[in-house]
Design a protein around this motif. Structure first.
Motif, mmCIF file in Angstrom:
data_model
loop_
_atom_site.group_PDB
_atom_site.id
_atom_site.type_symbol
_atom_site.label_atom_id
_atom_site.label_comp_id
_atom_site.label_asym_id
_atom_site.label_seq_id
_atom_site.Cartn_x
_atom_site.Cartn_y
_atom_site.Cartn_z
ATOM 1 N N LYS A 1 7.393 -6.087 -10.255
ATOM 2 C CA LYS A 1 6.224 -6.847 -9.784
ATOM 3 C C LYS A 1 5.009 -6.841 -10.486
ATOM 4 O O LYS A 1 4.669 -6.069 -11.544
ATOM 5 N N ARG B 1 18.410 0.149 -4.134
ATOM 6 C CA ARG B 1 17.422 0.726 -3.280
ATOM 7 C C ARG B 1 17.145 2.322 -3.647
ATOM 8 O O ARG B 1 15.930 2.793 -3.246
ATOM 9 N N THR C 1 9.547 2.202 0.485
ATOM 10 C CA THR C 1 8.534 1.146 0.645
ATOM 11 C C THR C 1 7.270 1.620 -0.094
ATOM 12 O O THR C 1 6.438 1.261 -0.963
ATOM 13 N N ARG D 1 9.287 3.849 -7.417
ATOM 14 C CA ARG D 1 8.065 3.732 -6.535
ATOM 15 C C ARG D 1 7.308 5.053 -6.561
ATOM 16 O O ARG D 1 5.986 4.997 -6.471
ATOM 17 N N ASN E 1 4.005 -1.825 -4.832
ATOM 18 C CA ASN E 1 4.832 -1.001 -5.082
ATOM 19 C C ASN E 1 5.793 -1.067 -6.091
ATOM 20 O O ASN E 1 6.881 -0.671 -6.181
HETATM 21 P P1 DAT Z 1 10.764 -3.463 0.638
HETATM 22 O O1 DAT Z 1 9.934 -4.026 -0.531
HETATM 23 O O2 DAT Z 1 10.818 -1.939 0.228
HETATM 24 O O3 DAT Z 1 12.034 -4.008 0.926
HETATM 25 P P2 DAT Z 1 9.767 -4.682 3.004
HETATM 26 O O4 DAT Z 1 11.024 -5.766 2.872
HETATM 27 O O5 DAT Z 1 9.677 -4.013 4.434
HETATM 28 O O6 DAT Z 1 9.760 -3.647 1.914
HETATM 29 O O7 DAT Z 1 8.385 -5.340 2.552
HETATM 30 C C1 DAT Z 1 8.386 -6.222 1.555
HETATM 31 C C2 DAT Z 1 7.109 -6.058 0.774
HETATM 32 O O8 DAT Z 1 5.729 -6.249 1.516
HETATM 33 C C3 DAT Z 1 6.792 -4.500 0.465
HETATM 34 O O9 DAT Z 1 7.469 -4.070 -0.703
HETATM 35 C C4 DAT Z 1 5.254 -4.449 0.300
HETATM 36 C C5 DAT Z 1 4.929 -5.408 1.416
HETATM 37 N N1 DAT Z 1 4.404 -4.409 2.480
HETATM 38 C C6 DAT Z 1 5.263 -4.059 3.329
HETATM 39 N N2 DAT Z 1 4.886 -3.202 4.346
HETATM 40 C C7 DAT Z 1 3.280 -3.319 4.150
HETATM 41 C C8 DAT Z 1 2.225 -2.898 4.602
HETATM 42 N N3 DAT Z 1 2.247 -2.177 5.959
HETATM 43 N N4 DAT Z 1 1.131 -3.027 4.003
HETATM 44 C C9 DAT Z 1 0.982 -4.059 3.041
HETATM 45 N N5 DAT Z 1 2.039 -4.396 2.305
HETATM 46 C C10 DAT Z 1 3.192 -4.285 2.857
#
Ligand code: DAT
Ligand code: MG
Length: 140
Positions: free
Chosen positions: A11, A87, A93, A104, A114
């Motif tokens: 990213k 993962r 996350t 991360r 992240n």
């Molecule tokens: P991951 O990337 O671990 O699969 P996700 O699919 O739940 O997580 O969310 C996608 C992305 O969105 C994550 O990498 C970062 C952002 N994100 C998730 N939850 C968030 C939050 N509470 N506040 C800000 N950004 C968030």
């Protein structure tokens, strides 16, 4: 478990800090092989489409703006149980919850910034790979 392919994004927070090589090393150390890789910069429409599943979430606009803020590196990783393994290497996350040694934990700045994306299931892996790569670009 059979050999799988998964989709990864390094990213903007990570490309900006010149961490691409260190993150790729984590994948390779975990036994994941890079079978496709390119550096691109997303348009807003592409980011919104890619993260469409999160369109109703409060962080959606912030997430899309972040994803277009700098170039990203999109990759296809291949290996035994690659989706779950990636993962695991990525970590949780929220970097505060991520296990020691994960990408991360070591590199992420916040839950939003992240450092990496990774597919979460075989169906999403197939969709995400097809979104960014043609079959000719996948060199196993
Ligand atoms: P991951 O990337 O671990 O699969 P996700 O699919 O739940 O997580 O969310 C996608 C992305 O969105 C994550 O990498 C970062 C952002 N994100 C998730 N939850 C968030 C939050 N509470 N506040 C800000 N950004 C968030
Ligand atoms: Mg996800």
């Amino acid at each position: 478990m059979a050999i799988q392919r998964t989709f990864s994004i390094i990213k903007p927070d990570a490309t900006k800090r010149n961490l691409t090589g260190q993150i790729v090393a984590k994948f390779e150390e975990a036994g994941l092989r890079i079978v496709a890789s390119k550096r691109i910069q997303l348009t807003l429409a592409q980011a919104q489409q890619f993260y469409g599943v999160h369109s109703e979430r409060p962080f959606f606009d912030e997430l899309c703006e972040f994803m277009i803020s700098e170039p990203i590196v999109v990759q296809v990783l291949e290996g035994e149980d690659a989706i779950a393994k990636n993962r695991e290497v990525m970590g949780a996350t929220n970097p505060e919850d991520a296990a020691p040694g994960t990408i991360r934990k070591e590199f992420a700045l916040s839950i939003g910034e992240n450092s990496v994306h990774g597919s979460d299931a075989p169906e999403t892996a197939a969709e995400e790979i097809a979104f960014f790569f043609s079959g000719l670009e996948l060199v196993g």
